[in-house]
Write an enzyme that holds these catalytic residues in place. Structure first.
Site, PDB file in Angstrom:
ATOM      1  N   ARG A 107      -5.404   7.931   3.628  1.00 34.42           N
ATOM      2  CA  ARG A 107      -4.173   8.720   3.539  1.00 34.42           C
ATOM      3  C   ARG A 107      -4.317   9.800   2.483  1.00 34.42           C
ATOM      4  O   ARG A 107      -3.533  10.734   2.413  1.00 34.42           O
ATOM      5  CB  ARG A 107      -2.994   7.793   3.193  1.00 34.42           C
ATOM      6  CG  ARG A 107      -2.559   6.912   4.355  1.00 34.42           C
ATOM      7  CD  ARG A 107      -1.726   5.723   3.911  1.00 34.42           C
ATOM      8  NE  ARG A 107      -2.570   4.728   3.275  1.00 34.42           N
ATOM      9  CZ  ARG A 107      -2.394   4.251   2.045  1.00 34.42           C
ATOM     10  NH1 ARG A 107      -1.374   4.640   1.322  1.00 34.42           N
ATOM     11  NH2 ARG A 107      -3.226   3.366   1.528  1.00 34.42           N
ATOM     12  N   VAL A 166       0.873  -1.174   0.000  1.00 38.53           N
ATOM     13  CA  VAL A 166       0.000   0.000   0.000  1.00 38.53           C
ATOM     14  C   VAL A 166       0.908   1.221   0.000  1.00 38.53           C
ATOM     15  O   VAL A 166       1.968   1.177   0.576  1.00 38.53           O
ATOM     16  CB  VAL A 166      -0.942   0.014   1.226  1.00 38.53           C
ATOM     17  CG1 VAL A 166      -1.971  -1.078   1.114  1.00 38.53           C
ATOM     18  CG2 VAL A 166      -0.168  -0.139   2.501  1.00 38.53           C
ATOM     19  N   CYS A 167       0.528   2.267  -0.688  1.00 37.19           N
ATOM     20  CA  CYS A 167       1.496   3.323  -0.960  1.00 37.19           C
ATOM     21  C   CYS A 167       0.826   4.672  -1.141  1.00 37.19           C
ATOM     22  O   CYS A 167      -0.380   4.761  -1.274  1.00 37.19           O
ATOM     23  CB  CYS A 167       2.211   3.077  -2.284  1.00 37.19           C
ATOM     24  SG  CYS A 167       3.109   1.566  -2.340  1.00 37.19           S
ATOM     25  N   THR A 168       1.656   5.723  -1.205  1.00 42.57           N
ATOM     26  CA  THR A 168       1.193   7.031  -1.645  1.00 42.57           C
ATOM     27  C   THR A 168       2.157   7.516  -2.730  1.00 42.57           C
ATOM     28  O   THR A 168       3.363   7.472  -2.529  1.00 42.57           O
ATOM     29  CB  THR A 168       1.183   8.034  -0.477  1.00 42.57           C
ATOM     30  OG1 THR A 168       0.363   7.521   0.567  1.00 42.57           O
ATOM     31  CG2 THR A 168       0.651   9.388  -0.930  1.00 42.57           C
TER      32      THR A 168
END
Ligand SMILES: *[C@@H]1O[C@H](CO)[C@@H](O)[C@H](O)[C@H]1NC(C)=O
Ligand SMILES: *[C@@H]1O[C@H](CO)[C@@H](O)[C@H](O)[C@H]1NC(C)=O
Ligand SMILES: *[C@@H]1O[C@H](CO)[C@@H](O)[C@H](O)[C@H]1NC(C)=O
Ligand SMILES: *[C@@H]1O[C@H](CO)[C@@H](O)[C@H](O)[C@H]1NC(C)=O
Ligand SMILES: *[C@@H]1O[C@H](CO)[C@@H](O)[C@H](O)[C@H]1NC(C)=O
Length: 392
Positions: free
Chosen positions: A330, A139-141
């Protein structure tokens, strides 16, 4: 119920028991750059990967340097697998089945993976598992932004290891912690000239984060999707192999595409094994987009559009036209900080501030990478998130 759903529920319960709810957020960070303080664990070292060498020899320097950390990491994955399926049957399956698949991987990936197994001494099937692993628990931004002068910046946090063993004592994710020593910066060269650069994990041959200097920058985020997410991976294991591993596509795009437009087309149109988000930045005004992919096709491309006031595009792990899952938002905090920064003030420095604000920074964040295509520059930093901090 799908196995990963029960895993998720179990993880949620164990984590909420650790009193992490409600979500921990904070005011937008400022003056975090150059990286320092408790959220910065250390710099990332550079290695050269020589593409003129035969694939089996390319990773020797990286693996020789990181062998112990790689063996530790694989042991942690095995411990975890054995905890879910006691008796060791799962790893037995990995050791017997996955080596058979390595020759079905497109060139040069199979050969490179075999070379990594030889140099590290890790059984081939376990190196294949390590290379598949990232397609599932990331999971990332990712953000691409354009400043008032037209310069593009691309930043990302790589958050990895969701649901993979919560260490109650250390309040950390076991796998995320084991990954941090494996983070490397790679300079892929041909004839001693850089072709592309990447932030990667030693032992992994695909790409999640990379730059082709002066041409484009590229990151991949996982797209969770009930219809198709893991089916393609299962199909691949069972022998139906017409889709491409997502991170092999990103690597071949970095290696072969010679323009932003060409990269965009390949990322939008190549058939994949699972859905994904590709975040692409270019070298010219307006060149920044998030490509939302199903296995078959591009569902949506969101581009920087100054006329509409959209000076950045930002992707976490939810379709941009939908609300994020309320326990994992996020996106809103990241956008809030981007909006607060303003286009006039966006830079490598202020993008690091945004990526350092909780919960954009969280317990899964292994590294932050900042890229500027016009300068051909990629830099990355290993991150920590001291308490209080969201587990994801
Ligand atoms: C957890 O904490 C213990 C003691 O503080 C330390 O020895 C160990 O390395 C930590 N484990 C991880 C995965 O960080
Ligand atoms: C590349 O550089 C190395 C040393 O930096 C040199 O030994 C080698 O001959 C060079 N190769 C080419 C193809 O220029
Ligand atoms: C940020 O700004 C954009 C564009 O003006 C707006 O659509 C969005 O709602 C804002 N988001 C937040 C979280 O402030
Ligand atoms: C840009 O950032 C600097 C410090 O980081 C701040 O002093 C300045 O007010 C900011 N400018 C704008 C337009 O927000
Ligand atoms: C990339 O952008 C920079 C700055 O705008 C410019 O100097 C350079 O020529 C561009 N490079 C390419 C390959 O377009």
């Amino acid at each position: 119920m799908a196995p990963w759903v029960s895993l998720a529920v179990a993880a949620l319960l164990s984590v909420s028991a650790a009193q992490f709810i409600p979500p921990y957020t904070e005011d937008c960070r400022t003056d975090m750059y150059p990286p320092n303080g408790p959220t910065f664990r250390g710099a990332v070292s550079w290695y050269t990967v020589d593409l003129d060498l035969p694939p089996s020899k390319r990773w020797t320097a990286v693996i020789t340097a990181k062998k112990t950390d790689l063996v530790n990491m694989i042991q942690a994955i095995k411990d975890l697998a054995n905890a879910f399926v006691p008796s060791g049957k799962l790893i037995e399956l990995v050791d017997i089945t996955l080596p058979l698949m390595v020759d079905t991987l497109p060139s040069p990936f199979g050969e490179e993976i075999k070379g990594i197994a030889t140099v590290s001494g890790v059984p081939l099937g376990e190196v294949v598992l390590f290379n598949i692993f990232y397609e599932v628990f990331t999971v990332c931004t990712s953000i691409v932004a354009q400043d008032s002068k037209g310069t593009l910046y691309h930043g990302r946090n790589l958050d990895f290891g969701l649901f993979l063993g919560w260490d109650v004592k250390n309040k950390s994710w076991i796998i995320a912690e084991k990954l941090k020593p494996l983070v490397v910066n790679l300079d892929f060269q041909r004839k001693n000239q850089t072709v592309f650069k990447s932030t990667n994990f030693a032992g992994y041959v695909g790409m999640l984060t990379g730059i082709k200097p002066h041409t484009f920058s590229l990151t991949m985020n996982e797209r969770f999707s009930l219809n198709g997410g893991y089916i393609g991976i299962l199909e691949w294991i069972l022998g139906q192999r017409d889709g491409m591993w997502m991170s092999f596509l990103t690597r071949s795009v970095l290696e072969k595409a010679s323009s932003y437009e060409e990269a965009k087309k390949l990322l939008a149109q190549t058939k994949l094994l699972a859905p994904a988000y590709f975040i692409l930045g270019g070298n010219h005004s307006g060149q920044g987009c998030v490509i939302t992919r199903s296995r078959e096709l591009s569902i949506n491309i969101l581009e920087i559009d100054l006329k509409q006031g959209r000076w950045y595009v930002l992707e976490t792990n939810y379709d941009h036209w939908k609300e994020p899952f309320f326990l994992d938002d996020r996106r809103t905090p990241a956008m809030k900080c981007m909006n607060q920064t303003t286009q006039a003030n966006i830079s490598v420095k202020t993008m690091y501030d945004v990526l350092s604000t909780k919960p954009v920074l969280n317990k899964l964040t292994t590294y932050t990478t900042l890229m500027q295509v016009s300068e051909g520059k990629l830099e990355s930093f290993i991150r920590d998130c001291p308490d209080p901090c969201m587990p994801w």
